[in-house]
Design an enzyme around this catalytic site. Sequence first.
Site, PDB file in Angstrom:
ATOM      1  N   SER A  63     -74.199  11.325  -0.117  1.00 52.59           N
ATOM      2  CA  SER A  63     -74.321  11.002  -1.541  1.00 52.59           C
ATOM      3  C   SER A  63     -75.763  11.135  -2.011  1.00 52.59           C
ATOM      4  O   SER A  63     -76.250  12.244  -2.123  1.00 52.59           O
ATOM      5  CB  SER A  63     -73.735   9.651  -1.910  1.00 52.59           C
ATOM      6  OG  SER A  63     -73.529   9.634  -3.323  1.00 52.59           O
ATOM      7  N   HIS A  68     -87.151   5.146  -9.047  1.00 53.25           N
ATOM      8  CA  HIS A  68     -87.777   5.192 -10.368  1.00 53.25           C
ATOM      9  C   HIS A  68     -88.979   4.251 -10.282  1.00 53.25           C
ATOM     10  O   HIS A  68     -88.821   3.105  -9.836  1.00 53.25           O
ATOM     11  CB  HIS A  68     -86.809   4.716 -11.453  1.00 53.25           C
ATOM     12  CG  HIS A  68     -85.491   5.412 -11.394  1.00 53.25           C
ATOM     13  ND1 HIS A  68     -85.292   6.671 -11.909  1.00 53.25           N
ATOM     14  CD2 HIS A  68     -84.317   5.042 -10.847  1.00 53.25           C
ATOM     15  CE1 HIS A  68     -84.048   7.041 -11.696  1.00 53.25           C
ATOM     16  NE2 HIS A  68     -83.426   6.062 -11.033  1.00 53.25           N
ATOM     17  N   CYS A  83     -71.229   7.433   0.910  1.00 49.95           N
ATOM     18  CA  CYS A  83     -69.805   7.510   1.220  1.00 49.95           C
ATOM     19  C   CYS A  83     -69.692   7.635   2.740  1.00 49.95           C
ATOM     20  O   CYS A  83     -70.570   8.211   3.376  1.00 49.95           O
ATOM     21  CB  CYS A  83     -69.176   8.731   0.562  1.00 49.95           C
ATOM     22  SG  CYS A  83     -69.398   8.755  -1.214  1.00 49.95           S
TER      23      CYS A  83
END
Length: 122
Positions: A63, A68, A83
Amino acid sequence: MGALGYNIFADMYGCDASALNDVEYLRVVMKEAARKGNMSVVRTIFHRYKPHGVTGVVIVKESHLAIHTWPEHQFASVDIFLCGTNSNPYEALKYIELKLRPKKVYTNSMERGMAIEYERIK
């Protein structure tokens, strides 16, 4: 039946501001974090904002990892979504913490896409 995915959210306060503004450093850290968490890197996308801050995503076969940053607040937001069960997202997170040196970290996690719900609405 379990979840289709697993998401970890981490808010890191008091990080090294210069590290949070260094796009190449963050790219290396996030790619290595993926490897430490037994994930296979597919691609990276990082962007440095002006005057400061970075957003980066490491796409992995399992995934993604995302970061940020707000260097002016010594703050980083990290998301790890996976996943499958062969990876260790907490090892990846531990490595990111080691490299950003936050004074305080708040984490939360959740299962995503409960398979039983999916089956119920089909």
